[in-house]
Design a protein around this motif. Structure first.
Motif, short mmCIF file in Angstrom:
data_model
loop_
_atom_site.label_atom_id
_atom_site.label_comp_id
_atom_site.label_asym_id
_atom_site.label_seq_id
_atom_site.Cartn_x
_atom_site.Cartn_y
_atom_site.Cartn_z
N ILE A 65 10.18 -7.23 -11.33
CA ILE A 65 9.73 -6.06 -10.58
C ILE A 65 9.03 -5.10 -11.53
O ILE A 65 9.54 -4.79 -12.61
CB ILE A 65 10.92 -5.35 -9.91
N THR A 66 7.86 -4.62 -11.10
CA THR A 66 7.13 -3.60 -11.85
C THR A 66 7.01 -2.35 -10.99
O THR A 66 6.65 -2.44 -9.81
CB THR A 66 5.72 -4.10 -12.23
N HIS A 67 7.34 -1.21 -11.59
CA HIS A 67 7.19 0.08 -10.93
C HIS A 67 6.09 0.85 -11.65
O HIS A 67 6.10 0.95 -12.87
CB HIS A 67 8.48 0.90 -11.01
N GLY A 68 5.16 1.41 -10.88
CA GLY A 68 4.15 2.28 -11.46
C GLY A 68 4.76 3.62 -11.81
O GLY A 68 5.88 3.95 -11.38
N PRO A 69 4.05 4.42 -12.60
CA PRO A 69 4.55 5.76 -12.93
C PRO A 69 4.76 6.61 -11.68
O PRO A 69 4.07 6.45 -10.67
CB PRO A 69 3.44 6.34 -13.81
N GLU A 70 5.72 7.54 -11.75
CA GLU A 70 5.99 8.47 -10.65
C GLU A 70 4.72 9.25 -10.31
O GLU A 70 3.88 9.51 -11.16
CB GLU A 70 7.08 9.47 -11.04
N ALA A 90 0.83 -1.20 0.00
CA ALA A 90 0.00 0.00 0.00
C ALA A 90 0.86 1.26 0.00
O ALA A 90 0.42 2.32 -0.42
CB ALA A 90 -0.92 0.00 1.22
N LEU A 91 2.10 1.14 0.45
CA LEU A 91 3.01 2.29 0.48
C LEU A 91 3.50 2.67 -0.92
O LEU A 91 3.93 3.81 -1.12
CB LEU A 91 4.23 1.98 1.35
N MET A 92 3.45 1.73 -1.87
CA MET A 92 3.99 1.96 -3.21
C MET A 92 2.97 1.53 -4.27
O MET A 92 3.10 0.46 -4.86
CB MET A 92 5.30 1.19 -3.38
N PRO A 93 1.96 2.35 -4.52
CA PRO A 93 0.97 1.99 -5.54
C PRO A 93 1.64 1.70 -6.89
O PRO A 93 2.57 2.40 -7.29
CB PRO A 93 0.08 3.23 -5.62
N GLY A 94 1.20 0.66 -7.54
CA GLY A 94 1.75 0.28 -8.84
C GLY A 94 2.95 -0.63 -8.76
O GLY A 94 3.40 -1.16 -9.76
#
Length: 193
Positions: free
Chosen positions: A77-82, A34-38
């Protein structure tokens, strides 16, 4: 991949006669926070020691997200947009504890300023498979990476950013390494130490 929250992992090994066999075929669950959406991560495999064969293909109990010296990790690993923010009302303490349980040692590797910059004693091989990733290094140096681009990350201070509009996914292998004091120039005598 039918369920976006799982990745199928097939593991081979050797039977008692030394013949190759599929010894495990299952889905690996996603790690989210929940701390890092996406953000979505999969720890597909890991060892805290070098492999030795024959091997029955049993998974190794690993204690930390990043491998120790001579250990390794295989990750997606997937990172959502900034700019994605945690939802209102998130219990930060509970979410932090859950993230530490799922990815032990990750938060301790991050610099305390909240920038996401970190250093690990690993050599990382990364392949961008979707979206766009920006690798930021010391002094603001950046490398923008797109699908098919690879990075060999040699234990440097860095952070990953996604300045694009869609999620960015990387496949990574991290190999534990030794960290030695940096070599310095002695200006007076021209000797390297």
């Amino acid at each position: 991949m039918t369920d976006p929250r799982t990745v199928r992992r097939v593991v081979t090994g050797h039977d008692s006669a030394g013949r190759s066999r599929v010894v495990d075929d299952r889905n690996v669950e996603a790690i989210t926070s929940a701390l890092m959406p996406g953000f979505v991560a999969y720890q597909l495999w890991g060892r805290d020691e070098p492999p030795a064969f024959p091997d029955d293909g049993s998974p190794s109990d690993v204690e930390t997200w990043f491998p120790p010296r001579e250990g390794s990790r295989f990750l997606i690993i997937t990172h959502g947009p900034e700019g994605l923010a945690p939802p209102p009302g998130v219990d930060t303490a509970a979410a932090t504890a859950e993230l530490e349980r799922q990815m032990p040692g990750v938060l301790a590797s991050m610099e305390p300023d909240g920038s996401g910059m970190h250093v690990t004693d690993t050599m990382d091989y990364l392949l961008v498979v979707r979206g766009e990733a920006t690798l930021e290094l010391d002094d603001g140096e950046r490398a923008v990476l797109r699908p098919g681009d690879v990075v060999v990350q040699n234990g440097t201070r860095h952070v990953w950013r996604n300045y694009g509009t869609e999620p960015c996914t990387v496949v990574a292998v991290a190999v534990g390494a030794d960290r030695r004091p940096p070599r310095t120039e002695n200006a007076d005598v021209g000797v390297r130490s």
